[in-house]
Design a protein around this motif. Structure first.
Motif, PDB file in Angstrom:
ATOM      1  N   LEU A 168      -3.545  27.595 -30.030  1.00 15.03           N
ATOM      2  CA  LEU A 168      -4.475  26.647 -29.402  1.00 15.03           C
ATOM      3  C   LEU A 168      -4.007  26.253 -28.006  1.00 15.03           C
ATOM      4  O   LEU A 168      -4.774  26.242 -27.041  1.00 15.03           O
ATOM      5  CB  LEU A 168      -4.592  25.381 -30.257  1.00 15.03           C
ATOM      6  N   ALA A 169      -2.703  25.913 -27.904  1.00 12.23           N
ATOM      7  CA  ALA A 169      -2.197  25.350 -26.655  1.00 12.23           C
ATOM      8  C   ALA A 169      -2.086  26.415 -25.569  1.00 12.23           C
ATOM      9  O   ALA A 169      -2.219  26.111 -24.390  1.00 12.23           O
ATOM     10  CB  ALA A 169      -0.841  24.693 -26.893  1.00 12.23           C
ATOM     11  N   GLY A 170      -1.833  27.657 -26.001  1.00 12.50           N
ATOM     12  CA  GLY A 170      -1.673  28.733 -25.025  1.00 12.50           C
ATOM     13  C   GLY A 170      -2.769  28.692 -23.977  1.00 12.50           C
ATOM     14  O   GLY A 170      -2.500  28.395 -22.806  1.00 12.50           O
ATOM     15  N   PRO A 171      -4.005  28.950 -24.397  1.00 11.69           N
ATOM     16  CA  PRO A 171      -5.067  28.937 -23.391  1.00 11.69           C
ATOM     17  C   PRO A 171      -5.418  27.537 -22.871  1.00 11.69           C
ATOM     18  O   PRO A 171      -5.715  27.394 -21.684  1.00 11.69           O
ATOM     19  CB  PRO A 171      -6.251  29.556 -24.134  1.00 11.69           C
ATOM     20  N   ILE A 172      -5.392  26.517 -23.733  1.00 11.49           N
ATOM     21  CA  ILE A 172      -5.906  25.202 -23.315  1.00 11.49           C
ATOM     22  C   ILE A 172      -4.929  24.512 -22.382  1.00 11.49           C
ATOM     23  O   ILE A 172      -5.309  23.991 -21.324  1.00 11.49           O
ATOM     24  CB  ILE A 172      -6.190  24.303 -24.543  1.00 11.49           C
ATOM     25  N   VAL A 173      -3.652  24.503 -22.749  1.00  8.18           N
ATOM     26  CA  VAL A 173      -2.659  23.796 -21.939  1.00  8.18           C
ATOM     27  C   VAL A 173      -1.967  24.747 -20.961  1.00  8.18           C
ATOM     28  O   VAL A 173      -1.688  24.396 -19.813  1.00  8.18           O
ATOM     29  CB  VAL A 173      -1.602  23.130 -22.857  1.00  8.18           C
ATOM     30  N   GLY A 174      -1.747  25.967 -21.451  1.00  5.62           N
ATOM     31  CA  GLY A 174      -0.900  26.891 -20.688  1.00  5.62           C
ATOM     32  C   GLY A 174      -1.517  27.385 -19.397  1.00  5.62           C
ATOM     33  O   GLY A 174      -0.799  27.738 -18.459  1.00  5.62           O
ATOM     34  N   LEU A 175      -2.829  27.433 -19.346  1.00  6.89           N
ATOM     35  CA  LEU A 175      -3.456  27.957 -18.136  1.00  6.89           C
ATOM     36  C   LEU A 175      -4.115  26.817 -17.386  1.00  6.89           C
ATOM     37  O   LEU A 175      -4.817  25.996 -17.964  1.00  6.89           O
ATOM     38  CB  LEU A 175      -4.498  29.028 -18.506  1.00  6.89           C
ATOM     39  N   GLN A 176      -3.848  26.781 -16.101  1.00  6.48           N
ATOM     40  CA  GLN A 176      -4.369  25.677 -15.299  1.00  6.48           C
ATOM     41  C   GLN A 176      -5.035  26.283 -14.066  1.00  6.48           C
ATOM     42  O   GLN A 176      -4.439  27.136 -13.378  1.00  6.48           O
ATOM     43  CB  GLN A 176      -3.218  24.773 -14.876  1.00  6.48           C
ATOM     44  N   THR A 177      -6.252  25.896 -13.809  1.00  8.18           N
ATOM     45  CA  THR A 177      -6.911  26.403 -12.602  1.00  8.18           C
ATOM     46  C   THR A 177      -6.510  25.528 -11.429  1.00  8.18           C
ATOM     47  O   THR A 177      -6.516  24.298 -11.519  1.00  8.18           O
ATOM     48  CB  THR A 177      -8.430  26.368 -12.760  1.00  8.18           C
ATOM     49  N   VAL A 178      -6.121  26.171 -10.360  1.00 10.22           N
ATOM     50  CA  VAL A 178      -5.668  25.427  -9.190  1.00 10.22           C
ATOM     51  C   VAL A 178      -6.487  25.881  -7.982  1.00 10.22           C
ATOM     52  O   VAL A 178      -6.775  27.076  -7.812  1.00 10.22           O
ATOM     53  CB  VAL A 178      -4.178  25.695  -8.917  1.00 10.22           C
ATOM     54  N   ASP A 179      -6.847  24.914  -7.200  1.00  7.24           N
ATOM     55  CA  ASP A 179      -7.640  25.205  -6.000  1.00  7.24           C
ATOM     56  C   ASP A 179      -6.680  25.534  -4.860  1.00  7.24           C
ATOM     57  O   ASP A 179      -5.935  24.659  -4.410  1.00  7.24           O
ATOM     58  CB  ASP A 179      -8.498  23.967  -5.663  1.00  7.24           C
ATOM     59  N   ARG A 180      -6.621  26.779  -4.442  1.00  6.81           N
ATOM     60  CA  ARG A 180      -5.704  27.154  -3.368  1.00  6.81           C
ATOM     61  C   ARG A 180      -6.499  27.673  -2.175  1.00  6.81           C
ATOM     62  O   ARG A 180      -7.049  28.775  -2.224  1.00  6.81           O
ATOM     63  CB  ARG A 180      -4.760  28.249  -3.852  1.00  6.81           C
ATOM     64  N   GLY A 181      -6.549  26.895  -1.178  1.00  4.57           N
ATOM     65  CA  GLY A 181      -7.209  27.315   0.053  1.00  4.57           C
ATOM     66  C   GLY A 181      -8.628  27.794  -0.195  1.00  4.57           C
ATOM     67  O   GLY A 181      -9.048  28.842   0.287  1.00  4.57           O
ATOM     68  N   GLY A 182      -9.355  27.021  -1.036  1.00  6.86           N
ATOM     69  CA  GLY A 182     -10.755  27.346  -1.239  1.00  6.86           C
ATOM     70  C   GLY A 182     -10.993  28.297  -2.386  1.00  6.86           C
ATOM     71  O   GLY A 182     -12.066  28.300  -2.988  1.00  6.86           O
ATOM     72  N   SER A 183      -9.992  29.094  -2.741  1.00  4.72           N
ATOM     73  CA  SER A 183     -10.234  30.012  -3.864  1.00  4.72           C
ATOM     74  C   SER A 183      -9.531  29.506  -5.119  1.00  4.72           C
ATOM     75  O   SER A 183      -8.434  28.942  -5.043  1.00  4.72           O
ATOM     76  CB  SER A 183      -9.709  31.408  -3.500  1.00  4.72           C
TER      77      SER A 183
END
Lengths: 240, 488
Positions: free
Chosen positions: B35-50
């Protein structure tokens, strides 16, 4: 005969201006059951309470084991070897049976406690069953048993009982009186019993005093008083 | 028959409870990982617009470890292995406080997991206890009710204590929260002290604040004019307050009920008015200011200490924070209050404590049993006063200023209200009432003067619903084990 355990000579006591005792003489010998009977307002309870220091006698003398105890405070008298089961029983209602008994033993050496507790439970097996229960939830008879057991926890030489039959069913009264007889016969306890239930009291006691109007009207062995016409007419007719 | 034997021989040995628990925990950790792998482990970050995706391995790993140990603890607890379960709980809580966590939330989670384990374990013990004891035929209904109530109060008491110990470490503990908590604890301590006088000995004392004032002024004068430190002045203030208790008690303790209440009320006012008017001694209405602040065993809570004095934060290599002082005060008053509490719990089981209660129940019967009522009442009065004196010292050193303003009748009334609301004689009830009374008046601060109306309304409601206080039950002081042994 040796000197009496407790001796009351010419005792006067008053509530304000009202004189309740007007010169009472009573003797209690070691090992006896002595009863004090009389009508309402004769001064029975006052005499017992005066022996315990309150109300303080206005005149006269009380000696216990040869020692003058007139004018001592109640708690001092109770430490000398006199115990009482007060009128109305006065157990501690919110404390358990065991705590009540423990309170009875405050003036004695704690080393005696277990032994005394055992004896109390042998006398009143009912109390053993109820030892964790609050005093206030006991029945009237059980409360009276507790009051007597509590008084005995202080290892007294003299036990004062004020109206132990008050408000109890006849069968319970008989039980209580039976226990008093056993305490006297088996442990040699000296008992001074104040009682309205004259018939039962005279059946139980060795000697008796009849109090009227603050004076001793009559005294003698219980058998004599039971046979006395005056006593029968005044205190025993329909009394049992 | 032969078939059964064969089966038994080939079947693997049954798992021990510990192995079973381990297996259970591993399984749950696996689920957590999924459960935690995808939910907690991956974080989307805004880097220079992308938008890019970052992996957070540490958080996932730590989370799974917490889940593993938490589940292990629960599983052990359910299988009756409560001691290892408590060990895991302690480990989790300690790790929550001490280890550097990737995010604070995980640390709090670890602590919460530890707390959950403790609660689960206690609940399990309670249930087991209940079942084992329910079978005893000698136990009356009343004794059973007593026992259950005792378990409940003990559990709630420990929970409150744990909450108090942890409070300063919580992330939301700012100086406002801590100051309020200190106030609550001060009143709790005073109410516990007054509980000895009113709840146990049954003496209605309406001037209790006088002893609080005596303690505070004694402390102020001793520490300011005579150079006493806190630990020297504290016991002296307590002793002085106690001797005032004896002084007052001696003449008035032959009075009962209403009469005693009036005399003590008068005494409280006398002390306050003397302090107000004896300007040379007490500073009159201006009070006594700049009382030396409490230090941490000689290390003051200041940013820049004078030459040769090491301030608290340097001693422990911390950055300076005004919170340190509040936290120290908080723990100090917690300890002081607990001393009163433990003292009361212990003394109830001693002859003198039992005599207090007996005296409350029936004074005439007490005399008939050879108890000296005057002495017994005096000890209760003096000990209650002593604790008020301690609380007064604490008050003086935390405020660093005392004046008669702080010791009005309203304070006595407040302490009395806490005792009555809590249920006279009940330690836990008084603690709850202190939290309720002080907490609520604090919570309704926004209503300004109308908050006293809310307070009054609350009092009326409680007196309607629980006329004998929140916890009116009296615990027996002698436990009886199934009608055989007696434990004093």
């Amino acid at each position: 005969m040796s000197a009496p355990l407790l001796k009351i000579e010419g005792l006067h006591a008053a509530y304000g201006a009202i004189e309740a005792l007007r010169g009472v003489d009573v003797e209690i010998n070691e090992g006896e059951i002595v009863t004090l009977i009389g009508a309402n307002g004769a001064g029975k309870s006052t005499l017992l309470m005066s022996m315990c220091g309150k109300p303080r006698p206005t005149a006269g003398r009380i000696t216990f084991e040869g020692r003058d105890i007139t004018g001592l405070a109640t708690h001092q008298i109770m430490r000398l070897g006199i115990a009482q089961s007060p009128e109305g029983r006065r157990i501690f209602p919110r404390m358990t049976v065991m705590e009540n008994l423990k309170m009875g033993a405050v003036v004695t050496d704690p080393a005696f406690f277990d032994e005394d507790l055992d004896r109390a439970f042998r006398m009143f097996p009912r109390l053993k069953e109820r030892q964790g229960q609050r005093g206030g939830t006991l029945s009237g008879g059980e409360q009276q048993m507790l009051a007597i057991a509590r008084a005995l926890m202080s290892r007294p030489r003299l036990l004062l009982l004020d109206e132990p039959s008050l408000g109890l069913a006849p069968i319970i009264v008989r039980q209580i009186f039976q226990v008093i007889r056993e305490i006297n016969a088996e442990q040699g306890m000296t008992v001074f019993l104040v009682e309205q239930n004259a018939f039962h009291a005279l059946k139980l006691a060795h000697r008796a005093y009849v109090l009227a109007g603050g004076r001793v009207q009559m005294s003698g062995t219980s058998a004599e008083l039971l046979g006395n016409e005056e006593v029968r007419a005044a205190y025993l007719e329909g009394g049992h | 028959m032969a078939v059964a034997d064969l089966n038994a021989a080939t079947r693997p040995a049954p798992a021990t409870p510990f192995q079973a628990a381990l297996k259970d925990a591993a399984l749950v950790a696996l689920v957590a990982m999924a459960l935690a792998g995808p939910i907690v482990g991956l974080q989307t970050v805004d880097r220079g617009g992308s938008l890019t995706v970052d992996a957070r391995f540490a958080e996932v790993a730590v989370g799974i470890v917490i889940v593993f140990f938490g589940r292990l603890g629960l599983a052990l607890s359910d299988r009756g292995l409560r001691l290892p379960s408590y060990g895991i709980a302690a480990g989790l809580a300690a790790a929550g406080f001490l280890l550097p966590w990737p995010t604070d939330l995980l640390g709090v989670l670890a602590i919460a997991a530890g707390a959950a384990l403790v609660i689960r374990g206690l609940a399990g013990q309670y249930g087991a206890h209940r079942q084992s004891k329910a079978a005893l035929a000698t136990e009356t209904d009343e004794e059973k009710a007593d026992r259950l109530r005792r378990l409940f109060t003990r559990g709630l008491g420990f929970l409150l204590l744990a909450a108090a110990v942890l409070l300063p470490m919580m992330p939301f503990a700012n100086s406002y929260i801590l100051d309020t908590a200190i106030r609550v604890l001060t009143y709790m301590m005073l109410a516990w002290g007054l509980n000895i006088v009113i709840g146990l000995a049954g003496l209605l004392d309406l001037g209790y604040v006088a002893f609080y004032a005596v303690g505070a002024y004694t402390y102020a004068l001793l520490s300011k004019d005579h150079g006493f430190g806190f630990w020297g002045a504290l016991p002296l203030s307590g002793l002085f307050a106690a001797s005032f208790g004896v002084l007052l008690g001696f003449p008035v303790l032959r009075l009962r009920g209403d009469y005693l209440a009036i005399v003590t009320l008068g005494f409280g006012e006398i002390i306050r008015i003397v302090l107000l008017n004896w300007t040379n001694f007490s500073g009159g209405p201006n009070g006594i200011g700049s009382i030396p602040r409490l230090t941490f065993f000689g290390h003051p809570f200041v940013r820049n200490a004078p030459e040769g004095v090491v301030p608290f934060h340097q001693l422990f290599g911390l950055d300076f924070s005004p919170l340190h002082r509040s936290i120290f005060f908080f723990y100090l008053i917690l300890v002081l209050a607990l001393v009163v509490n433990v003292f009361t719990i212990r003394i109830r089981r001693l002859p003198v404590g039992r005599a207090w209660e007996a005296l409350r129940e029936d004074e005439i019967a007490c005399r008939a049993l050879g108890i000296n009522p005057t002495n017994t009442k005096l000890t209760a009065f003096a000990i209650g006063a002593m604790f008020a004196g301690f609380a007064g010292s604490f008050f003086a050193t935390t405020q660093s200023f005392v004046s008669p303003e702080s010791f009005t009748f309203l304070e006595s009334a407040m302490i009395l209200a806490i005792v009555v609301l809590g249920g006279m004689g009940s330690q836990l009830g008084v603690a709850l009432a202190a939290i309720l009374v002080i907490g609520l008046t604090e919570a309704f601060r926004g209503l300004a003067e109308y908050r006293m109306l809310v307070f009054g309304l609350g009092m009326v409601l409680i007196m309607i619903w629980r006329p004998r206080g929140l916890l009116s039950h009296r615990d027996p002081t002698i436990l009886i084990n199934s009608g055989k042994g007696v434990r004093p």
